[in-house]
Design an enzyme around this catalytic site. Structure first.
Site, mmCIF file in Angstrom:
data_model
loop_
_atom_site.group_PDB
_atom_site.id
_atom_site.type_symbol
_atom_site.label_atom_id
_atom_site.label_comp_id
_atom_site.label_asym_id
_atom_site.label_seq_id
_atom_site.Cartn_x
_atom_site.Cartn_y
_atom_site.Cartn_z
ATOM 1 N N ASP A 46 0.838 -1.205 0.000
ATOM 2 C CA ASP A 46 0.000 0.000 0.000
ATOM 3 C C ASP A 46 0.868 1.247 0.000
ATOM 4 O O ASP A 46 1.492 1.576 1.011
ATOM 5 C CB ASP A 46 -0.895 0.007 1.245
ATOM 6 C CG ASP A 46 -1.854 1.189 1.243
ATOM 7 O OD1 ASP A 46 -2.944 1.057 0.667
ATOM 8 O OD2 ASP A 46 -1.484 2.256 1.791
ATOM 9 N N TYR A 51 3.107 9.763 -0.752
ATOM 10 C CA TYR A 51 4.196 9.228 0.098
ATOM 11 C C TYR A 51 5.562 9.410 -0.558
ATOM 12 O O TYR A 51 6.584 9.203 0.061
ATOM 13 C CB TYR A 51 3.993 7.731 0.401
ATOM 14 C CG TYR A 51 2.709 7.353 1.104
ATOM 15 C CD1 TYR A 51 1.871 8.318 1.652
ATOM 16 C CD2 TYR A 51 2.324 6.018 1.222
ATOM 17 C CE1 TYR A 51 0.690 7.960 2.284
ATOM 18 C CE2 TYR A 51 1.143 5.659 1.861
ATOM 19 C CZ TYR A 51 0.325 6.634 2.374
ATOM 20 O OH TYR A 51 -0.839 6.270 2.995
ATOM 21 N N LYS A 76 -2.604 5.669 -4.351
ATOM 22 C CA LYS A 76 -3.712 6.599 -4.108
ATOM 23 C C LYS A 76 -3.466 7.913 -4.839
ATOM 24 O O LYS A 76 -2.327 8.403 -4.863
ATOM 25 C CB LYS A 76 -3.841 6.878 -2.597
ATOM 26 C CG LYS A 76 -3.769 5.632 -1.739
ATOM 27 C CD LYS A 76 -3.978 5.916 -0.263
ATOM 28 C CE LYS A 76 -3.615 4.700 0.573
ATOM 29 N NZ LYS A 76 -2.176 4.574 0.870
ATOM 30 N N HIS A 109 -7.414 9.425 -2.332
ATOM 31 C CA HIS A 109 -6.787 9.442 -1.003
ATOM 32 C C HIS A 109 -7.657 10.128 0.060
ATOM 33 O O HIS A 109 -7.808 9.628 1.157
ATOM 34 C CB HIS A 109 -5.416 10.128 -1.088
ATOM 35 C CG HIS A 109 -4.457 9.701 -0.027
ATOM 36 N ND1 HIS A 109 -3.095 9.665 -0.222
ATOM 37 C CD2 HIS A 109 -4.644 9.297 1.248
ATOM 38 C CE1 HIS A 109 -2.508 9.247 0.883
ATOM 39 N NE2 HIS A 109 -3.421 9.031 1.795
#
Ligand code: NAD
Length: 277
Positions: A46, A51, A76, A109
């Site tokens: 994930d 990120y 996401k 997200h």
């Protein structure tokens, strides 16, 4: 170590019930952490555009002996890329970084309801699904009214809603809504993000009773609720510990004791007001 079971999504496809999250894993450490996780038996990874470590995930995928069709990759859409064209373009960026043509699961997200774009964004997700670029589409941090609106105004019900969920914030109402509508619940921050849950005396006592670690007890709680769960660690011992939760069970008394740690307080942002882009 027993294998991770899968859950069936509302489109008939399967998702591993436990995966590896990489929020806050520094880009330069991501390949190593994900490789370690794959070696330990994790198949669901994930990540997220936000990120900034999709490349590291891609490197781990590329160098793994496990074939891509046995992995399950989630990323996401980042908050700044809401809107139809932005979402399509940002998706292409993710697949390049991940080094894959077809993604397993793409999530919105955050809903950012104040900007009123998530319905339009979802239509782009539906196009990616229709074009075969993504196998499943879902959302993250959606509250019941956001899900209701999406289902009323678009064609595809999200396969998954990934939300903050742990024994202190168990999301009973949202889980019930998901169950009614065939949406799987995926727990983020499942271990309480290292903010004290695993030191809670109730959890520590149950762990002692079961001969397991507090993290294993909490992860087992998620599994028995029927959630998909994606713990994060960069420590190889903990990575292995966190997947080793399929050879014991919590009984009703254990589950009830774990419920006692409920605070009703989120650790993360409230999706209704979170507006960061
Ligand atoms: P988490 O609850 O998984 O906590 C991770 C922290 O717990 C680690 O940094 C470490 O400090 C500790 N830990 C991990 N294993 C342990 C063990 N065995 N024993 C003791 N301590 C241990 O928190 P998270 O990383 O925020 O959430 C998991 C994943 O969920 C993320 O990596 C990310 O993929 C996803 N996530 C999604 C959202 C979203 O908005 N959709 C937000 C946050 C996280």
């Amino acid at each position: 170590m027993s294998a991770v079971p899968s859950l069936k999504m509302n489109n008939g496809l399967e998702i591993p019930q436990l995966g590896f999250g990489v929020f806050l894993v520094p880009p330069e450490e991501t390949q190593q952490a994900v490789s370690e996780a794959i070696k330990a038996g994790y198949r669901l990874i994930d990540t997220a555009q936000g990120y900034r470590n999709e490349e590291g995930v891609g490197e781990a995928i590329a160098e793994s002996d496990v074939p891509l069709d046995e992995l399950f990759i989630t990323t996401k859409l980042t908050n700044s890329e809401h809107g139809y064209d932005n979402a399509l373009r940002a998706f292409e960026g993710s697949t390049k970084k991940l080094g894959i043509d077809v993604l397993d699961l793409f999530l919105i997200h955050w809903p950012l309801p104040m900007f009123d774009q998530y319905v339009e964004t979802w239509r782009a997700f539906e196009k990616l699904l229709a074009d075969g670029r993504v196998r499943s589409i879902g959302v993250s941090n959606f509250e019941i009214p956001h899900l209701q609106r999406l289902m009323a105004e678009t064609d595809v019900t999200p396969a998954v809603n990934q939300v903050e969920l742990h024994p202190q914030f168990p999301q009973d109402d949202l889980r019930e809504f998901h169950a009614e509508h065939g949406i799987l619940t995926e727990s983020w921050g499942p271990l309480g993000q290292g903010k004290g849950l695993l030191e809670n005396p109730n959890i520590v006592e149950i762990a002692r009773r079961k001969g397991r670690t507090p993290a294993q007890v909490v992860l087992r709680w998620h599994i028995q609720l029927g959630c998909v769960v994606i713990p994060k660690s960069v420590n190889p011992d903990r990575i292995r510990e966190n997947i080793d939760v399929f050879d014991f069970e919590l009984d009703d008394a254990d589950m009830a004791d774990i419920s006692k740690v409920r605070t009703g307080q989120r650790l993360g942002a409230d999706p209704n007001v979170f507006a960061m882009r």
